[in-house]
Enzyme design. Structure first.
Site, PDB file in Angstrom:
ATOM      1  N   GLY A 192       0.647  -1.161  -0.124  1.00 40.02           N
ATOM      2  CA  GLY A 192       0.126   0.002   0.188  1.00 40.02           C
ATOM      3  C   GLY A 192       0.796   1.516  -0.050  1.00 40.02           C
ATOM      4  N   CYS A 193       2.156   1.058   0.084  1.00 41.42           N
ATOM      5  CA  CYS A 193       3.263   2.394   0.095  1.00 41.42           C
ATOM      6  C   CYS A 193       3.640   2.516  -1.154  1.00 41.42           C
ATOM      7  CB  CYS A 193       4.222   2.006   1.255  1.00 41.42           C
ATOM      8  SG  CYS A 193       5.494   3.261   1.296  1.00 41.42           S
ATOM      9  N   SER A 194       3.328   3.935  -1.866  1.00 38.76           N
ATOM     10  CA  SER A 194       4.037   3.994  -3.159  1.00 38.76           C
ATOM     11  C   SER A 194       5.660   3.957  -3.272  1.00 38.76           C
ATOM     12  CB  SER A 194       3.544   5.624  -3.442  1.00 38.76           C
ATOM     13  OG  SER A 194       4.089   6.586  -2.687  1.00 38.76           O
ATOM     14  N   ARG A 249       6.538   0.446  -3.550  1.00 42.03           N
ATOM     15  CA  ARG A 249       5.871  -0.167  -4.624  1.00 42.03           C
ATOM     16  C   ARG A 249       7.257   0.239  -6.036  1.00 42.03           C
ATOM     17  NH1 ARG A 249       0.705   1.638  -3.390  1.00 42.03           N
ATOM     18  NH2 ARG A 249       0.943   3.353  -4.767  1.00 42.03           N
TER      19      ARG A 249
END
Length: 117
Positions: free
Chosen positions: A10-12, A15
């Site tokens: 869920g973390c940019s 990712r």
């Protein structure tokens, strides 16, 4: 060379680190630490590999940071690591491990120089 990515899907930033590793074409293992939280012993090992104080592993922006009073400067390393073990979202991310070395890859581009070293 064994590469592991401690990852939050869920973390940019996490990712982005995953995408950079995929672009390098190197085999790596992804560890979703929210689905499979790190144990206290694993966090101790991680802290040793990062060569950072436990406080540097904490995400101060997380609600649990304030709720648990983790800004208290009198808390010892073990208390902070115990909080991390009990509340995985507090862990900084992404973290790349390569052999005995580790790096908090913020920004994710730091991992390229780390892997080249």
């Amino acid at each position: 060379m064994s590469i592991r990515l401690i990852h939050n899907p869920g973390c940019s930033k996490s990712r982005a680190a995953l995408a950079l590793l995929e672009q390098q074409g190197l085999p790596f293992e992804t560890i979703d630490y929210l689905a499979s939280p790190l144990t206290l012993d694993e966090l101790r090992d991680l802290q040793r590999q990062l060569d950072l104080p436990a406080r540097a592993l904490l995400r101060e922006s997380e609600d649990d940071f304030a709720r648990l009073g983790l800004a208290d400067p009198t808390l010892c390393e073990e208390q902070l690591l115990t909080a991390l073990a009990s509340h995985p979202p507090l862990l900084q991310r992404p973290i790349v491990l390569c052999g005995d070395r580790a790096l908090i890859a913020r920004p994710p581009e730091l991992l390229l120089a780390f892997l080249a070293a």
